[in-house]
Design an enzyme around this catalytic site. Structure first.
Site, PDB file in Angstrom:
ATOM      1  N   ASP A  11       0.619   4.405   3.596  1.00 46.69           N
ATOM      2  CA  ASP A  11       0.413   3.200   4.394  1.00 46.69           C
ATOM      3  C   ASP A  11      -1.086   3.051   4.641  1.00 46.69           C
ATOM      4  O   ASP A  11      -1.734   3.967   5.152  1.00 46.69           O
ATOM      5  CB  ASP A  11       1.144   3.307   5.733  1.00 46.69           C
ATOM      6  CG  ASP A  11       2.661   3.239   5.563  1.00 46.69           C
ATOM      7  OD1 ASP A  11       3.124   2.737   4.519  1.00 46.69           O
ATOM      8  OD2 ASP A  11       3.373   3.680   6.485  1.00 46.69           O
ATOM      9  N   ASP A 130      12.711  -3.835   5.445  1.00 47.26           N
ATOM     10  CA  ASP A 130      12.647  -3.069   6.686  1.00 47.26           C
ATOM     11  C   ASP A 130      13.808  -3.520   7.556  1.00 47.26           C
ATOM     12  O   ASP A 130      13.877  -4.689   7.935  1.00 47.26           O
ATOM     13  CB  ASP A 130      11.331  -3.318   7.425  1.00 47.26           C
ATOM     14  CG  ASP A 130      10.123  -2.863   6.631  1.00 47.26           C
ATOM     15  OD1 ASP A 130      10.267  -1.965   5.784  1.00 47.26           O
ATOM     16  OD2 ASP A 130       9.029  -3.406   6.858  1.00 47.26           O
TER      17      ASP A 130
END
Length: 251
Positions: A11, A130
């Protein structure tokens, strides 16, 4: 059976690798190019780089970083974050990415999946989802888990497949960074529902969790971040363990 894949996820925020818990409380985990090179040498099958604030802040993914990564590794890698149109895909593929991951932009403009598949091939398009388990089921979120949508996990994943996505990257927000194992029930249902590969994300804490995600969760690939970034699990040792559990993995 197709060989299972181990995929470290990096990330990226402000050019650095970060890791959080349940999508918040971020801490720095190192230089993304150095980590990418190390993972490639350790035997990772692929890498995923997600610019985790690009959609929220309306920025384009850092193209120069993608170029540097491509120059330093020889394994395939996927890039996501801030991809809104075909020109973004073209730019990132030209910089060296092998696949493109879309999440918020796909929910807002589902036709983008069709366009990427039609122009670049389904193998380029990874639909990232997500989702959070609530009292009413599994529901999808956008902008890095900040905004709830009206998309239900399983129906949205199926629509993504029908539109031309080549893979589904499912992150359980409930499990992210908690290190208690993957969302194997939801993953197994996704794998049963779909004919394209499912990448599991969120929850890895020990080697047994990878075994379980491949056997119970039926995932085609397992993505993890913190356990790799902070040295809790080494990829070479993980692969040896999975072989001992009779799970077919890439060498």
């Amino acid at each position: 059976m197709l060989a299972k894949r181990i995929i470290p996820c990096l990330d990226i925020k402000d050019g650095q690798t970060v890791k959080g818990t349940n999508f918040v409380n971020l801490r720095q985990a190192g230089d993304p190019v150095e980590l990418a090179r190390a993972y490639s040498e350790q035997g990772a099958d692929e890498l995923v780089f997600l610019d985790i604030t690009a959609s929220f802040e309306g920025r384009k993914t850092f193209t120069e970083l993608v170029k540097r990564i491509a120059e330093n590794i020889s394994i395939p890698f996927t890039v996501g974050g801030g991809i809104h149109e075909l020109s973004d895909v073209d730019r990132l593929l030209a910089a060296g990415a092998d696949k493109i991951s879309i999440n918020s932009s796909a929910i807002k403009h589902p036709e983008l999946i069709d366009q990427i598949a039609r122009n670049f091939g389904s193998q380029v398009c990874v639909l990232a989802v997500d989702a959070k388990q609530t009292e009413k089921g599994w529901w999808c979120y956008l902008n890095g888990g900040r905004v709830e949508t009206d998309k239900e996990l399983f129906s949205w994943a199926k629509e993504g497949e029908q539109r031309g996505a080549g893979e589904i990257l499912f992150t359980s927000m409930n499990h992210d960074g908690v290190r208690t194992g993957y969302a194997n029930g939801a993953l197994a249902k996704l794998s049963d529902d779909l004919s394209i590969p499912v990448i599991a994300s969120g929850g890895a804490g020990k080697m047994e969790h990878f075994r379980d995600v491949f056997t119970i969760g039926k995932a085609d690939a397992a993505l993890a971040a913190g356990v790799f970034h902070f040295g809790d699990i080494r990829i070479s040792e993980l692969k040896s363990y999975l072989c001992s559990e009779n799970i077919t993995i890439r060498n």
